[in-house]
Design an enzyme around this catalytic site. Structure first.
Site, PDB file in Angstrom:
ATOM      1  N   GLY A 175       0.765  -0.969   0.156  1.00 11.14           N
ATOM      2  CA  GLY A 175      -0.446  -0.153   0.381  1.00 11.14           C
ATOM      3  C   GLY A 175       1.222   1.543  -0.119  1.00 11.14           C
ATOM      4  N   GLU A 212       0.953   4.569   0.502  1.00 12.39           N
ATOM      5  CA  GLU A 212       0.518   5.209   2.397  1.00 12.39           C
ATOM      6  C   GLU A 212       1.227   4.929   2.944  1.00 12.39           C
ATOM      7  OE1 GLU A 212      -2.541   6.242  -0.872  1.00 12.39           O
ATOM      8  OE2 GLU A 212      -2.223   4.347  -0.129  1.00 12.39           O
ATOM      9  N   TYR A 269      -6.497  -8.103  -8.902  1.00 10.13           N
ATOM     10  CA  TYR A 269      -6.453  -6.861  -7.649  1.00 10.13           C
ATOM     11  C   TYR A 269      -7.862  -7.304  -7.435  1.00 10.13           C
ATOM     12  CZ  TYR A 269      -2.624  -3.549  -8.385  1.00 10.13           C
ATOM     13  OH  TYR A 269      -1.855  -1.769  -7.922  1.00 10.13           O
ATOM     14  N   TYR A 270      -8.015  -7.808  -6.182  1.00 10.39           N
ATOM     15  CA  TYR A 270      -9.411  -7.953  -6.118  1.00 10.39           C
ATOM     16  C   TYR A 270      -9.507  -6.669  -4.550  1.00 10.39           C
ATOM     17  CZ  TYR A 270      -8.665 -12.375  -8.247  1.00 10.39           C
ATOM     18  OH  TYR A 270      -8.474 -13.739  -9.022  1.00 10.39           O
ATOM     19  N   ASN A 294       1.118   8.948  -7.853  1.00  7.92           N
ATOM     20  CA  ASN A 294       0.603   7.631  -7.810  1.00  7.92           C
ATOM     21  C   ASN A 294      -0.124   7.269  -8.774  1.00  7.92           C
ATOM     22  OD1 ASN A 294       2.498   5.444  -6.664  1.00  7.92           O
ATOM     23  ND2 ASN A 294       1.556   6.978  -4.952  1.00  7.92           N
ATOM     24  N   LYS A 296      10.515  12.942 -11.174  1.00 12.06           N
ATOM     25  CA  LYS A 296      10.973  12.216 -10.780  1.00 12.06           C
ATOM     26  C   LYS A 296      11.798  11.927 -12.296  1.00 12.06           C
ATOM     27  CE  LYS A 296       8.137   9.921  -8.344  1.00 12.06           C
ATOM     28  NZ  LYS A 296       7.828   8.831  -7.807  1.00 12.06           N
ATOM     29  N   GLY A 316      13.323   8.783 -13.217  1.00 13.04           N
ATOM     30  CA  GLY A 316      14.017   7.355 -13.265  1.00 13.04           C
ATOM     31  C   GLY A 316      15.191   7.187 -12.783  1.00 13.04           C
ATOM     32  N   ALA A 342      16.168  13.047 -10.300  1.00 10.66           N
ATOM     33  CA  ALA A 342      14.706  14.078  -9.895  1.00 10.66           C
ATOM     34  C   ALA A 342      15.288  15.704 -10.074  1.00 10.66           C
ATOM     35  CB  ALA A 342      14.392  13.028  -8.761  1.00 10.66           C
ATOM     36  N   ASP A 384       7.491   5.430  -3.113  1.00 12.92           N
ATOM     37  CA  ASP A 384       6.913   5.493  -1.999  1.00 12.92           C
ATOM     38  C   ASP A 384       8.446   5.730  -1.435  1.00 12.92           C
ATOM     39  OD1 ASP A 384       4.412   4.400  -3.099  1.00 12.92           O
ATOM     40  OD2 ASP A 384       4.601   2.585  -2.406  1.00 12.92           O
TER      41      ASP A 384
END
Length: 365
Positions: free
Chosen positions: A36, A38, A108-109, A169, A227, A229, A233, A286
């Protein structure tokens, strides 16, 4: 509600990763992990010594128990996470291949998950705002209309509120309709600090031409980090700098710039990324955000904030898991303090975060 350095809000899911390479159709078993954007940021910041809180919803199920326990084990406050008895915790399956390869699969579910039911009415607003920095992600905006409304509410101008950090994101699978991702641009314009990849800006908004073009499309944030890659950055920071020729700014967490300063002088700082032996790119964005935010909370110059972002990202890039431990603060401080030639000579390989040798000897190849 206890005041913390950073609050993050968004969905986390239980992740199932194959125990050996191969297609999802062929692999016989999976290892369980968590994923996740966050919560990854919250966990990395906690490892860097900051007080963090993750706000979300999970199901009243075993997967929800697992998420809460794992994230709390990283030192993150999860007391404001609501348990939903009517909706499940989201889960997803992915292959071990890197996302950048055509062989990578993700299933994904998460439709109808507990997190997708987050709304202005049921999120503890006091818990969300009791912080220096509130970190949000564009992923949340894609989960449901009420989640999008929640982000719109949280990014509204508010005197005395926390600094709003927003990571675009962009996930194409979450925005199937052409033009839908324009909402991410509108949310980014309402934030104080924005992270976006050059590739994301092109894919989501059709913005090409590099960092300067993205800044033209996003003039509002006090700090914009673009950014690019493995190249590096670029940070655009609006406002006065500390000292002649310095690359620092005076953006202070908890004191967002008023909109009236949008036309103020913007300073541009580019910092190359160190060379990294990449194991997987999953979680690197992240980690970069966590490193940059950590340095921001410490009031470090912009160039050092970018270097902290690069080092935290390198920790994720050299690990196979979604959530990799960042380098210790002392180790990172030594690397961040390198002069430009020594920084350019860095070669970071798996295990480098455990190295406590002289900075210029950090896993050279």
């Amino acid at each position: 509600m206890e005041y913390v350095d950073v609050v993050t809000l968004g969905e986390s899911m239980v992740t199932f990763v194959p125990t050996r390479p191969g297609r999802l159709a062929d692999v016989p078993s999976f290892d369980r992990a968590i994923g996740g954007a966050e919560s990854n940021v919250a966990c990395a910041l906690a490892a860097l010594g900051h007080a963090t809180r993750w706000v979300s919803r999970v199901g009243a199920d075993g997967f929800g128990d697992h998420l809460l326990a794992r994230i709390a084990d990283h030192g993150v406050d999860v007391s404001a996470v609501h348990r939903d008895p009517a909706r499940p915790t989201g889960i997803y399956f992915r292959t071990g291949a890197d996302r950048a390869t055509g062989a990578h699969e993700v299933v994904y579910y998460r439709a109808g998950s507990a997190a997708s039911a987050m709304s202005v009415a049921d999120v503890d607003q006091a818990a969300v705002r009791a912080c220096r920095v509130l970190h949000l992600s564009g992923i949340t905006a894609a989960l449901s209309p009420q989640c999008r409304e929640l982000l719109w509410h949280l990014t509204a101008p508010r005197a005395g509120g926390p600094l709003i950090s927003f990571d675009v994101n962009f996930r194409p699978a979450l925005w199937p309709e052409r033009g839908e991702a324009a909402v991410l641009l509108e949310l980014a314009r309402r934030a104080d600090l924005v992270f976006v990849g050059a590739d994301e800006a092109e894919d989501a908004w059709g913005v090409t031409g590099g960092a300067e073009a993205i800044r033209e499309a996003l003039p509002e944030p006090g700090v914009l980090v673009v950014k690019d890659g493995e190249r590096g950055a670029t940070a655009f920071a609006r406002g006065p700098l500390e000292g002649a020729g310095a690359d620092t700014d005076t953006v202070t967490p908890g004191a967002p710039e008023p909109a009236a300063t949008v036309g103020a002088v913007t300073h541009r700082v580019f910092e190359p990324a160190p060379r990294v032996h990449v194991v997987s790119t999953i979680g690197a964005g992240d980690a970069f955000a966590a490193g940059f935010l950590s340095a921001t909370l410490r009031g470090l110059p912009v160039r050092q904030r970018l270097r902290y972002g690069h080092l935290a990202a390198a920790a994720a890039l050299t690990a196979s898991t979604d959530l990799a431990a960042p380098p210790g603060r002392g180790h990172a401080d030594r690397l961040v303090a390198l002069d430009a030639p020594a920084w350019g000579r860095l070669r970071l390989a798996p295990g480098w975060t455990q190295a406590e040798r002289a900075p210029e000897e950090a896993n050279p190849t």
